[in-house]
Motif scaffolding. Structure first.
Motif, PDB file in Angstrom:
ATOM      1  N   THR A 115      32.664  24.962  34.797  1.00 25.34           N
ATOM      2  CA  THR A 115      33.581  25.341  33.740  1.00 25.34           C
ATOM      3  C   THR A 115      34.149  24.071  33.130  1.00 25.34           C
ATOM      4  O   THR A 115      34.810  23.292  33.823  1.00 25.34           O
ATOM      5  N   SER A 175      36.433  23.837  30.723  1.00 26.60           N
ATOM      6  CA  SER A 175      37.857  23.900  30.412  1.00 26.60           C
ATOM      7  C   SER A 175      38.674  23.447  31.621  1.00 26.60           C
ATOM      8  O   SER A 175      38.305  23.692  32.769  1.00 26.60           O
ATOM      9  N   SER A 176      39.802  22.799  31.336  1.00 24.28           N
ATOM     10  CA  SER A 176      40.605  22.173  32.397  1.00 24.28           C
ATOM     11  C   SER A 176      41.549  23.178  33.024  1.00 24.28           C
ATOM     12  O   SER A 176      42.744  23.226  32.715  1.00 24.28           O
ATOM     13  N   GLN A 177      41.015  23.979  33.949  1.00 28.90           N
ATOM     14  CA  GLN A 177      41.804  25.049  34.558  1.00 28.90           C
ATOM     15  C   GLN A 177      42.469  24.634  35.863  1.00 28.90           C
ATOM     16  O   GLN A 177      43.465  25.235  36.266  1.00 28.90           O
ATOM     17  N   ARG A 192      41.760  26.969  40.555  1.00 34.34           N
ATOM     18  CA  ARG A 192      40.813  28.063  40.319  1.00 34.34           C
ATOM     19  C   ARG A 192      40.225  27.911  38.915  1.00 34.34           C
ATOM     20  O   ARG A 192      40.945  27.651  37.958  1.00 34.34           O
ATOM     21  N   TRP A 193      38.914  28.124  38.833  1.00 36.07           N
ATOM     22  CA  TRP A 193      38.208  28.053  37.561  1.00 36.07           C
ATOM     23  C   TRP A 193      37.457  29.359  37.343  1.00 36.07           C
ATOM     24  O   TRP A 193      36.759  29.837  38.236  1.00 36.07           O
ATOM     25  N   GLN A 194      37.579  29.917  36.149  1.00 31.67           N
ATOM     26  CA  GLN A 194      36.895  31.154  35.818  1.00 31.67           C
ATOM     27  C   GLN A 194      35.582  30.877  35.070  1.00 31.67           C
ATOM     28  O   GLN A 194      35.348  29.772  34.588  1.00 31.67           O
ATOM     29  N   CYS A 248      32.216  30.776  35.830  1.00 26.66           N
ATOM     30  CA  CYS A 248      31.196  29.832  36.302  1.00 26.66           C
ATOM     31  C   CYS A 248      29.824  30.518  36.312  1.00 26.66           C
ATOM     32  O   CYS A 248      29.315  30.932  37.368  1.00 26.66           O
ATOM     33  N   LEU A 272      33.576  20.669  36.896  1.00 28.72           N
ATOM     34  CA  LEU A 272      34.890  21.274  36.689  1.00 28.72           C
ATOM     35  C   LEU A 272      35.756  20.382  35.802  1.00 28.72           C
ATOM     36  O   LEU A 272      35.860  19.177  36.029  1.00 28.72           O
ATOM     37  N   CYS A 296      39.393  19.182  34.763  1.00 29.09           N
ATOM     38  CA  CYS A 296      40.659  19.101  35.504  1.00 29.09           C
ATOM     39  C   CYS A 296      41.758  18.518  34.627  1.00 29.09           C
ATOM     40  O   CYS A 296      41.517  17.639  33.794  1.00 29.09           O
ATOM     41  N   HIS A 300      36.704  15.184  34.195  1.00 26.37           N
ATOM     42  CA  HIS A 300      35.703  16.157  34.639  1.00 26.37           C
ATOM     43  C   HIS A 300      35.024  15.614  35.888  1.00 26.37           C
ATOM     44  O   HIS A 300      34.720  14.427  35.972  1.00 26.37           O
ATOM     45  N   ASP A 336      34.567  33.343  39.568  1.00 20.85           N
ATOM     46  CA  ASP A 336      35.550  32.270  39.755  1.00 20.85           C
ATOM     47  C   ASP A 336      35.121  31.355  40.892  1.00 20.85           C
ATOM     48  O   ASP A 336      34.438  31.793  41.835  1.00 20.85           O
TER      49      ASP A 336
END
Length: 381
Positions: free
Chosen positions: A115, A117-119, A134-136, A138, A149, A151, A162, A188
């Motif tokens: 993912t 995006s920086s989740q 947590r990252w959605q 994937c 990921l 960050c 990243h 996730d």
């Protein structure tokens, strides 16, 4: 054998029957079947944007786009997984060479989910970062070896870095219960104080601008483009494939449909013909808009010119508008497909759900992309 655009498209056509045969099974399993994933991997699809120095083909983004569209016509979930994971393989061209070698060295496929995006967050520590969160979304994580990921800085919460993490270092949470593209397995992932060495990281701003010094150490200028713009256009190519799938099935269904009360052929029905003509024109327009940007990418690659903000804004808007045209076209065809189209086995119903889910992707947000484009035209950005 020379691996070029034509060879990739030949391979895409060769595996499409297998992907089509397993498409519904992928949706039921909520991830690609082993047969579908193996077909895509064995055909070398993920190597299209992968650096040549580590076993990839390092072909143009046009080739990746056309492959994604082609596979999406056969199985939207398979095309989507190629699109997302392929983008991550492309991103690796901007990471340090040590990371490229670790992921792809010795001929490894090194399949990468993730993912952008920086989740989650990345805390700087000696020698690297400690990653948490947590990252959605994937996509393809069930089949991945690695995960990229995005960050944020824990203090400012702004995008900072990243990272590339072995999938085994992460927890996968099966949250993917959705209306469309079920077979992408876009679950996730969670990181619990995972250490990532500096050589498997890149500054987010550098990646998104296409300004990595490592991008210059390749045989081509492929990795000197904006990751943000590249992802937007890639998402649109997958949506385009699903729309072409819908168009083909609408034509086939219309040829055989008859009005229940009169027995008249639907193909002779004027309003149905208008629906078809307009939908086909919208999908064709979306295709042209996407390939216009891909031509821009080709030109920048050939010249080595800087990918500036004007290019980024234009790419994102044309990608978002292309996806919206596809969404409108499929909605128009679905609403003209009769009551039988609402049943689960209906190809039109599946296409309607898949296109609407794909068009929700943040990288092709219609409102934001339109505003960016308009502000640039008005000299406000």
């Amino acid at each position: 054998m020379q691996i070029d655009h034509d060879e990739i498209m030949r391979r895409a056509a060769a595996i499409s029957p297998t992907l089509s045969a397993h498409a519904r099974e992928c949706d039921v399993a909520r991830k690609l079947t082993a047969e579908s994933m193996a077909a895509v991997v064995d055909a070398g699809m993920f190597r299209i944007p992968q650096p040549r120095r580590v076993g990839g083909y390092e072909l143009s983004l046009r080739t990746l786009a056309d492959a994604v569209t082609s596979l999406s016509e056969a199985c939207p979930s398979s095309g989507w997984v190629l699109m997302v994971m392929g983008a991550h393989h492309w991103c690796m061209g901007s990471f340090p060479e040590a990371a490229q070698d670790e992921v792809f060295g010795d001929g490894r496929d090194g399949l990468i989910a993730g993912t952008l995006s920086s989740q989650g967050i990345a805390n700087p520590v000696e020698g690297g970062f400690r990653v948490e969160g947590r990252w959605q979304f994937c996509s393809g994580v069930d089949h991945a070896d690695w995960v990229i990921l995005g960050c944020a800085n824990p203090s400012t919460r702004r995008a900072s870095v990243h990272v590339v993490v072995p999938r085994g270092d992460l927890e996968v949470d099966d949250t993917w219960h959705v209306m469309g593209l079920q077979g992408t397995g876009s679950k996730d992932v969670l990181a619990h104080n995972v250490f990532v060495p500096s050589n498997r990281t890149i500054d987010t701003r550098i990646l998104f601008r296409g300004a990595s010094p490592h991008a210059a150490n390749h045989a081509t200028n492929l990795y000197r483009l904006s990751a943000e713009a590249m992802l937007s256009v890639s998402v649109a190519t997958a949506v385009l494939g699903s729309a072409k799938f819908a168009l083909r099935h609408f034509i086939e269904r219309t040829k055989e449909r008859r009005v229940i009360l009169t027995g008249a052929r639907k193909a002779e029905h004027g309003p149905t013909q208008v629906r078809l003509a307009e939908a086909a024109a919208e999908i064709r327009s979306a295709d042209l808009l996407i390939h216009d940007i891909l031509s821009e990418f080709d030109g920048l690659m050939a010249s080595g010119a800087t990918f500036d903000n004007d290019h980024r804004v234009r790419a994102k808007w044309q990608a978002a508008y292309s996806a919206e045209l596809c969404r409108r076209a499929v909605a128009r065809m679905f609403s003209g497909s009769g009551a039988h189209a609402v049943y689960t086995p209906s190809a039109l119903q599946a296409a309607f759900r898949n296109v609407n889910v794909g068009a929700q992707h943040a990288s092709i947000d219609f409102d934001n992309s339109a505003e960016l484009d308009a502000r640039a035209r008005l000299g406000l950005s």
